[in-house]
Write an enzyme that holds these catalytic residues in place. Structure first.
Site, short mmCIF file in Angstrom:
data_model
loop_
_atom_site.label_atom_id
_atom_site.label_comp_id
_atom_site.label_asym_id
_atom_site.label_seq_id
_atom_site.Cartn_x
_atom_site.Cartn_y
_atom_site.Cartn_z
N HIS A 42 -1.91 -9.74 31.24
CA HIS A 42 -2.95 -10.70 31.58
C HIS A 42 -2.58 -11.67 32.71
O HIS A 42 -3.40 -12.49 33.10
CB HIS A 42 -3.30 -11.53 30.34
CG HIS A 42 -2.17 -12.41 29.92
ND1 HIS A 42 -1.06 -11.92 29.25
CD2 HIS A 42 -1.94 -13.72 30.13
CE1 HIS A 42 -0.21 -12.91 29.05
NE2 HIS A 42 -0.71 -14.02 29.58
N HIS B 108 -3.74 -15.55 36.76
CA HIS B 108 -3.94 -15.50 35.31
C HIS B 108 -5.33 -14.93 35.07
O HIS B 108 -6.33 -15.55 35.41
CB HIS B 108 -3.80 -16.89 34.70
CG HIS B 108 -3.53 -16.87 33.23
ND1 HIS B 108 -4.50 -16.61 32.30
CD2 HIS B 108 -2.38 -17.03 32.53
CE1 HIS B 108 -3.96 -16.64 31.09
NE2 HIS B 108 -2.66 -16.89 31.21
#
Length: 150
Positions: A59, A74
């Site tokens: 992620h 992110h």
């Protein structure tokens, strides 16, 4: 003066970090930058700068340029809780990547369907206040200029 052009890792609507629904990003605790509300289609997140991937999670990833500047991407908010589900790594820690090269394949619609924000934070790590300029606002494509870091 050193100037780093940071590219959008995903396509979508660019906006300031202050609107990200996570105080770590909205209050620039890890650094200044920008965010993108991604298109709700499966796609690839690309390297924001040319450099070496020093951290790679499904992620999130950090690319550090030859000048030592690191950029964090992110993908979504609280997506660490997914434990990699819905993300496919296209590179590895230690890989050298070119700006715009695919790093992770993911599906923002699936992230949103799971009750999480798919907003992507793009952060200039350890940057000083006022060093980010020309932040894109509105529609950007993956690989488009997102901001300048001086």
């Amino acid at each position: 003066m050193n100037l780093t052009t940071v590219l959008a890792p995903v396509a979508g609507a660019a906006f300031g970090l202050a609107a990200v629904p996570d105080p770590v990003f909205s209050q620039a605790m890890v650094g200044p930058g920008a965010a993108i509300d991604p298109e709700r289609i499966p796609g690839e997140a690309v390297a924001p700068i040319t450099g070496t991937i020093i951290k790679l999670h499904p992620h999130a990833y950090v690319v550090v340029g030859d000048d030592g500047r690191g950029v964090l991407v992110h993908l979504g908010i609280d997506t660490v809780q997914l434990r990699g589900a819905g993300f496919c790594l296209l590179a590895a820690e230690g890989d050298r990547v070119e700006a715009g090269q695919p790093v992770v394949r993911w599906n923002p619609a699936a992230v949103a369907a799971g009750g999480r924000s798919p907003f992507c934070a793009v952060v200039a790590l350890d940057a000083v206040d006022g060093s980010i300029s020309d932040v894109a606002v509105g529609t950007v494509g993956a690989g488009d200029e997102l901001f300048q870091w001086s």
